[in-house]
Motif scaffolding. Sequence first.
Motif, PDB file in Angstrom:
ATOM      1  N   GLU A 278      67.780  52.201  50.979  1.00  0.00           N
ATOM      2  CA  GLU A 278      68.592  53.378  51.297  1.00  0.00           C
ATOM      3  C   GLU A 278      70.079  53.073  51.141  1.00  0.00           C
ATOM      4  O   GLU A 278      70.846  53.906  50.656  1.00  0.00           O
ATOM      5  N   LEU A 279      70.491  51.879  51.540  1.00  0.00           N
ATOM      6  CA  LEU A 279      71.884  51.479  51.343  1.00  0.00           C
ATOM      7  C   LEU A 279      72.186  51.357  49.850  1.00  0.00           C
ATOM      8  O   LEU A 279      73.243  51.798  49.379  1.00  0.00           O
ATOM      9  N   TYR A 280      71.256  50.770  49.094  1.00  0.00           N
ATOM     10  CA  TYR A 280      71.447  50.625  47.646  1.00  0.00           C
ATOM     11  C   TYR A 280      71.548  51.988  46.968  1.00  0.00           C
ATOM     12  O   TYR A 280      72.352  52.181  46.047  1.00  0.00           O
ATOM     13  N   LEU A 281      70.724  52.937  47.403  1.00  0.00           N
ATOM     14  CA  LEU A 281      70.776  54.282  46.830  1.00  0.00           C
ATOM     15  C   LEU A 281      72.122  54.929  47.148  1.00  0.00           C
ATOM     16  O   LEU A 281      72.753  55.536  46.275  1.00  0.00           O
ATOM     17  N   ASP A 282      72.547  54.794  48.394  1.00  0.00           N
ATOM     18  CA  ASP A 282      73.864  55.283  48.805  1.00  0.00           C
ATOM     19  C   ASP A 282      74.960  54.700  47.921  1.00  0.00           C
ATOM     20  O   ASP A 282      75.798  55.422  47.377  1.00  0.00           O
ATOM     21  N   LEU A 283      74.975  53.377  47.811  1.00  0.00           N
ATOM     22  CA  LEU A 283      76.026  52.690  47.065  1.00  0.00           C
ATOM     23  C   LEU A 283      76.037  53.124  45.606  1.00  0.00           C
ATOM     24  O   LEU A 283      77.102  53.403  45.029  1.00  0.00           O
ATOM     25  N   HIS A 284      74.870  53.199  45.001  1.00  0.00           N
ATOM     26  CA  HIS A 284      74.753  53.630  43.602  1.00  0.00           C
ATOM     27  C   HIS A 284      75.364  55.020  43.408  1.00  0.00           C
ATOM     28  O   HIS A 284      76.211  55.230  42.525  1.00  0.00           O
ATOM     29  N   LEU A 285      74.964  55.968  44.247  1.00  0.00           N
ATOM     30  CA  LEU A 285      75.436  57.350  44.104  1.00  0.00           C
ATOM     31  C   LEU A 285      76.918  57.485  44.446  1.00  0.00           C
ATOM     32  O   LEU A 285      77.650  58.253  43.802  1.00  0.00           O
ATOM     33  N   LEU A 286      77.377  56.741  45.443  1.00  0.00           N
ATOM     34  CA  LEU A 286      78.782  56.823  45.847  1.00  0.00           C
ATOM     35  C   LEU A 286      79.706  56.220  44.793  1.00  0.00           C
ATOM     36  O   LEU A 286      80.798  56.747  44.536  1.00  0.00           O
ATOM     37  N   LEU A 287      79.293  55.125  44.172  1.00  0.00           N
ATOM     38  CA  LEU A 287      80.104  54.535  43.102  1.00  0.00           C
ATOM     39  C   LEU A 287      80.165  55.464  41.889  1.00  0.00           C
ATOM     40  O   LEU A 287      81.190  55.542  41.205  1.00  0.00           O
ATOM     41  N   ILE A 288      79.080  56.181  41.626  1.00  0.00           N
ATOM     42  CA  ILE A 288      79.101  57.172  40.543  1.00  0.00           C
ATOM     43  C   ILE A 288      80.107  58.275  40.869  1.00  0.00           C
ATOM     44  O   ILE A 288      80.909  58.691  40.017  1.00  0.00           O
ATOM     45  N   SER A 289      80.098  58.756  42.112  1.00  0.00           N
ATOM     46  CA  SER A 289      81.054  59.790  42.530  1.00  0.00           C
ATOM     47  C   SER A 289      82.487  59.292  42.394  1.00  0.00           C
ATOM     48  O   SER A 289      83.376  60.021  41.931  1.00  0.00           O
TER      49      SER A 289
END
Length: 237
Positions: free
Chosen positions: A181-192
């Motif tokens: 869940e943290l990895y998914l967060d980080l992936h999506l937030l870095l894209i943003s």
Amino acid sequence: MTSRASEIYRVLKENFERPVLPSLFKDPFQVLVITVISQNTNDLNTERAYRNLEERGLLSPEAVLKASVEELEDALRVAGLYRNKARRLKELAEVTMEEYGGDLSKLLELPLEEARRRLLELPGVGYKTADVVLLFCGRRPVIPVDTHVNRTAKRLGLASPRAGYEEVRLSLQSLYPSDPELYLDLHLLLISLGRKYCKAGRPLCDRCPLSHLCPSASSERSSFKDVGAVSRRGSAQ
């Protein structure tokens, strides 16, 4: 997690909302379909082609395998390279049916490295696509590295500037706890971050909420000062 990595994550969470994922990201085959469609085209045309397939009921491996090449090409035409993409979808559907009985979710039950290796054996599937399937569909602890994640991670000093895909992925994973869940967060937030501020051509460092944590932003400001000083000296002569 280092204090700096932790602070970067905290600031990302404070300044960006995690987008709601479309339902297609629960189905490994549909993720592969949209990945094939998205090659060498923009998001709008990708969505149009995907909706064309959806309206024709061509989002399952069984349906793709039964469909004529012409029908697939017609649905994919808006996304460009439609002949190549139709052929690739046929290949993926055939392997999915023959080796996995039409259900790629079986792959996600395997040990992580074996699941990743099997995904990489599928026609046209590279590291990023395999990792997207693993994280988004299977909630396995890997961080997919797309163009935005690659750029922002390097500029933030979370990965070496010359690192390749695997080096960036492993560097990020070493800095954060192994939590899907943290990895998914980080992936999506870095894209943003990459889309809004850390743009490829000219990053908006002066507006970015992470500029105080970013070595590249400091370099950018220094270069502007140097240019300004040269300009002032030139105008005084």
